[in-house]
Design a protein around this motif. Sequence first.
Motif, PDB file in Angstrom:
ATOM      1  N   ALA A 165      34.333 -32.359  26.135  1.00 54.56           N
ATOM      2  CA  ALA A 165      34.690 -33.480  25.260  1.00 54.56           C
ATOM      3  C   ALA A 165      35.547 -32.992  24.102  1.00 54.56           C
ATOM      4  O   ALA A 165      36.461 -33.688  23.658  1.00 54.56           O
ATOM      5  N   SER A 172      25.534 -43.022  11.198  1.00 53.38           N
ATOM      6  CA  SER A 172      25.159 -41.604  11.254  1.00 53.38           C
ATOM      7  C   SER A 172      24.147 -41.334  12.363  1.00 53.38           C
ATOM      8  O   SER A 172      23.658 -40.220  12.501  1.00 53.38           O
ATOM      9  N   ASP A 173      23.843 -42.347  13.180  1.00 55.91           N
ATOM     10  CA  ASP A 173      22.985 -42.116  14.349  1.00 55.91           C
ATOM     11  C   ASP A 173      23.759 -41.370  15.433  1.00 55.91           C
ATOM     12  O   ASP A 173      24.953 -41.590  15.617  1.00 55.91           O
ATOM     13  N   ARG A 202      34.050 -28.798  12.030  1.00 56.35           N
ATOM     14  CA  ARG A 202      33.723 -29.907  12.928  1.00 56.35           C
ATOM     15  C   ARG A 202      34.060 -29.553  14.362  1.00 56.35           C
ATOM     16  O   ARG A 202      33.323 -29.831  15.300  1.00 56.35           O
ATOM     17  N   GLU A 251      25.299 -35.393  20.963  1.00 56.90           N
ATOM     18  CA  GLU A 251      24.380 -35.121  19.840  1.00 56.90           C
ATOM     19  C   GLU A 251      25.004 -35.462  18.492  1.00 56.90           C
ATOM     20  O   GLU A 251      24.296 -35.511  17.502  1.00 56.90           O
ATOM     21  N   LEU A 252      26.302 -35.651  18.462  1.00 56.49           N
ATOM     22  CA  LEU A 252      26.931 -35.942  17.176  1.00 56.49           C
ATOM     23  C   LEU A 252      26.846 -37.431  16.866  1.00 56.49           C
ATOM     24  O   LEU A 252      26.680 -38.265  17.740  1.00 56.49           O
ATOM     25  N   SER A 253      27.000 -37.735  15.579  1.00 58.29           N
ATOM     26  CA  SER A 253      26.853 -39.116  15.145  1.00 58.29           C
ATOM     27  C   SER A 253      28.050 -39.962  15.590  1.00 58.29           C
ATOM     28  O   SER A 253      29.085 -39.444  16.002  1.00 58.29           O
ATOM     29  N   ARG A 260      18.501 -35.119  12.070  1.00 55.17           N
ATOM     30  CA  ARG A 260      19.457 -35.053  13.153  1.00 55.17           C
ATOM     31  C   ARG A 260      20.215 -33.738  13.164  1.00 55.17           C
ATOM     32  O   ARG A 260      20.606 -33.219  12.131  1.00 55.17           O
ATOM     33  N   SER A 270      28.853 -27.913  21.333  1.00 52.79           N
ATOM     34  CA  SER A 270      27.936 -28.896  21.875  1.00 52.79           C
ATOM     35  C   SER A 270      28.429 -29.444  23.203  1.00 52.79           C
ATOM     36  O   SER A 270      27.659 -29.626  24.141  1.00 52.79           O
ATOM     37  N   ASN A 271      29.698 -29.728  23.294  1.00 53.00           N
ATOM     38  CA  ASN A 271      30.268 -30.228  24.549  1.00 53.00           C
ATOM     39  C   ASN A 271      31.729 -29.803  24.609  1.00 53.00           C
ATOM     40  O   ASN A 271      32.604 -30.471  24.087  1.00 53.00           O
ATOM     41  N   ARG A 322      31.131 -39.220  13.466  1.00 52.08           N
ATOM     42  CA  ARG A 322      31.770 -37.924  13.739  1.00 52.08           C
ATOM     43  C   ARG A 322      32.469 -37.942  15.080  1.00 52.08           C
ATOM     44  O   ARG A 322      33.500 -37.296  15.252  1.00 52.08           O
ATOM     45  N   ARG A 341      34.020 -37.478   3.792  1.00 50.78           N
ATOM     46  CA  ARG A 341      33.002 -38.295   4.456  1.00 50.78           C
ATOM     47  C   ARG A 341      33.299 -39.777   4.285  1.00 50.78           C
ATOM     48  O   ARG A 341      32.997 -40.582   5.148  1.00 50.78           O
ATOM     49  N   LEU A 370      36.504 -37.312  15.648  1.00 48.53           N
ATOM     50  CA  LEU A 370      36.781 -36.046  16.322  1.00 48.53           C
ATOM     51  C   LEU A 370      38.219 -35.923  16.835  1.00 48.53           C
ATOM     52  O   LEU A 370      38.796 -34.841  16.820  1.00 48.53           O
ATOM     53  N   SER A 411      39.423 -34.020  23.175  1.00 44.32           N
ATOM     54  CA  SER A 411      39.736 -34.580  21.859  1.00 44.32           C
ATOM     55  C   SER A 411      40.881 -33.836  21.192  1.00 44.32           C
ATOM     56  O   SER A 411      41.163 -34.053  20.023  1.00 44.32           O
ATOM     57  N   GLU A 436      35.949 -40.763   6.705  1.00 41.63           N
ATOM     58  CA  GLU A 436      35.346 -40.745   8.031  1.00 41.63           C
ATOM     59  C   GLU A 436      34.510 -42.002   8.259  1.00 41.63           C
ATOM     60  O   GLU A 436      34.605 -42.667   9.291  1.00 41.63           O
ATOM     61  N   LEU A 441      32.490 -38.074  24.739  1.00 41.07           N
ATOM     62  CA  LEU A 441      31.639 -38.005  23.557  1.00 41.07           C
ATOM     63  C   LEU A 441      30.914 -36.673  23.462  1.00 41.07           C
ATOM     64  O   LEU A 441      30.669 -36.017  24.461  1.00 41.07           O
ATOM     65  N   VAL A 442      30.595 -36.300  22.242  1.00 37.89           N
ATOM     66  CA  VAL A 442      29.636 -35.222  22.028  1.00 37.89           C
ATOM     67  C   VAL A 442      28.320 -35.931  21.714  1.00 37.89           C
ATOM     68  O   VAL A 442      28.139 -36.473  20.632  1.00 37.89           O
ATOM     69  N   ASP A 458      19.453 -39.045   7.878  1.00 36.50           N
ATOM     70  CA  ASP A 458      20.267 -37.863   8.076  1.00 36.50           C
ATOM     71  C   ASP A 458      19.460 -36.587   8.315  1.00 36.50           C
ATOM     72  O   ASP A 458      19.966 -35.640   8.875  1.00 36.50           O
TER      73      ASP A 458
END
Lengths: 331, 503
Positions: free
Chosen positions: A202, B393-394, A191, B348-350, A7, A198-199, B353, B371, B357, A206, B374, B345-346, A4
């Motif tokens: 997208a 979480s990647d 969130r 950079e987000l995991s 990132r 970021s995008n 997440r 969490r 979304l 959503s 989620e 998709l975003v 974690d």
Amino acid sequence: MPADASRPGTGLFHRWEGLILILLVAVTTWASLGVDGFANSSNVSFLLLDVTEIALMALTMTLVIVAAEIDLSVASTLGLSCAVLGWLWNAGLPIEAIMPICLVAGALCGALNGYLVTRLGLPSLAVTIGTFALYRGLAYVILGDQAVADLPPAYTGLASATLGPIPVMTLLVALLAAGFTAILHFTSLGRAIVALGSNEEAAFFSGIRVKRIRFWLFVASGAMAALASLIFTFRYASARADNGSGLELAVIAAVLLGGVSIFGGRGTLPGVLMAVLLLGVVRNALILADVANEVLNFVTGLLLVASVLAPNLGAVWRRRSSPPLEGKSAS
Amino acid sequence: MADTPPVLALRGVSKSFGAVRALREVSLELAAGEAHALAGENGAGKSTLVKILSGVHRPDAGQILLDGEPVEFHGPADAQAAGVAVIYQEPTLFPDLSVAENIFMGSQPRGTLGRIDRRAMRAQAVALFDRLGVPLDPDRPARGLSIADQQLVEIAKALSRAARVLIMDEPTAALSGNEVARLFGVARSLREQGCAILFISHRLDEIFDLCRRVTTLRDGGYVASDLISAITPDDLVRRMVGRDLDALFPKQDAAFGEVALQVRRLTREGVFTDVSFEVRRGEIVALAGLVGAGRSEVARAVFGVDRWDAGSVEVAGRRLKPGSPSAAMDLGLALVPEDRRQQGLVMELSIERNIALAGLGEVRRGPLISRVAERVRAADWAQRLQLKHRSLSDAVDVLSGGNQQKVVLAKWLARKPAVLIVDEPTRGIDVGTKAEVHRLLSELAVGGIAVLMISSELPEVLGMADRVLVMHEGRLVAEIPREDATEETVMAAATGRPAGGGA
Ligand SMILES: Nc1ncnc2c1ncn2[C@@H]1O[C@H](COP(=O)(O)OP(=O)(O)OP(=O)(O)O)[C@@H](O)[C@H]1O
Ligand SMILES: [Mg+2]
């Protein structure tokens, strides 16, 4: 390294924030040991009080920049709100009526920014450079270059009152900071802000109300600047049109130094708050150490540059070094 | 013939990303004048292998051989200099430059004083397109070219640099049938001119159509290299998956309920006109047509991403507010969009997440995000879609293309929509998972969901749809019931030819 930690955009604490914390502890330790008059309670109170307005405006600025926007007009909004306060006070209105009017005025300034950005689709950088000049100009129109100083002592006293070494206003900052941290990191609104920063596309796909959120972020930023203006005015017991000029740079510097990406989508509030403190401690210590004003400006400038460069250096470097095709590859 | 070494080869190449072993001692030989396919499930390591051949990644172990001699590529420039060219699914041209300028970017023909010789550039571009047999105008700007044409520009660019090896990573995923045929025509002529081709696709028929050899990867490991003529599609699937696969299209029949989605005379000027249709609960309706017919645009308008100029949309009898995806979602609509990287998709987000979304309200406990909720939501769907990943979480940008697509599906399916619109749901997804996605859609329909499926893959349309709507140039031109839907009837309508019967 835990998965974690490295990132972006997810956890509360990353490597960068760790670095700021270490730096903060190091600079504070150095100042306590090496700078006369740093580590006594009246100086601590002064230091904390001195960063109040920056800290407040940094809270909303963080959300705005994470949402991939920017608000350069905050300090001008603060000035405009000060001018409104001084003008209405001169006109004889009770201060309890004036304060909400100032907050509304600040919110309106933010709303105009938000409207221009979200409805007309103009870039916030351009819009808020414009309103930066507009709001400050308006402040002068309202109050001219007079200073309104005969403000009620109950409020001027409260603005610099302390509980032990801790200023009352710092408690207010702490309370709001906790609230904003919760919003950015633990709620669906937070969130959504990270995602749209970021995008945007997208996020919109959503079901996130991208424009509405952006609009209200600008409103919040304006209202927060007005709140800061009240504290500023009472703290200095002086309402002037040029109050807080230049403060937007300090706010944005703290936000960027705190690890918020200027490209949006990434950043944490604990990081920003530590950066606010770090910048405050450095300034305070240098002033106490009798460093010449030019050097002070130089160091502050250096920190500004570093704050813009360092946290984003990684991102810029990655962008430039990755071959253009890689990011776009199909799979 | 006998002993010329392969133009480009990999010997015992391994590559890891942290704990993920993307390639383990893989070998591959590309011969001049031969098209070679690379097959494998999502995440098997195909794109990683491509990136090693193109100099983007460096192998941890093993060798790259050029004409039998070991070489090292320190970056994409080295690979290009060695004659290796890569065509990605979505090419990256400079939109404001002309086609010819794009082709000669960085290697412009020079005239006196080093000035760029525009006339030579143009003439050479024309010659290249002649050689490829495609009539592209070298003077037009790259902006507005279809993906297929952009790929051809990339191929022309590769040719202009005398590429000897052409690598194509899923070039056909976003192409329509004709465009695939044209691309294959170009590939064949290059092959005849002595180029070595490496081709990646999840469509087996394309592999069997174009290639002479196929190398299969599974979980980063080398499985086999076979002559296409010596194996059947079933053999290939077995090599990829490691077991036999069941029927590819297990469509179950569902009982239709009331109308769930009603679109009336929907018009967006210049994009689509007068589109009316309905989808019942339990029904899977396919929206077929050529790329550019306006299918995705209709879907986007229905979902509220774009506005419409006239008409109406009703979900379960309630009129939809135009221009608001969140309003559409409140009525139970979901859209799995066409472009997963931009719209789905975003990056950079995991994983977790991203999946949460579209349903932030559903992973909330009180005012705060839970969490645990989620994670549970993501884990559940990751398992159901056989997502190949290390940790939830990647960030999604380390996933392979097909696995990213699964995350988009998970994100929307987790909402349990009443009306599901899917735009190219299996783009870039491997055969095994494709069957799984189809089973899932079919199950959802049986469970009472209305499904509107946009797909450019005819087998998918014919296999899955209870009814096929066909669009042509922004209009709905045919409605074909399942019994009458064949490749011929659908294609006839899609290309605007008058069908034998009605329409
Ligand atoms: N930059 C990276 N960092 C971490 N892991 C990666 C990275 N690139 C690829 N991987 C991992 O390596 C594995 C192989 O990925 P690759 O993209 O090569 O698969 P693929 O065969 O092309 O799949 P697909 O058919 O879905 O495109 C996957 O598990 C993927 O998550
Ligand atoms: Mg791939």
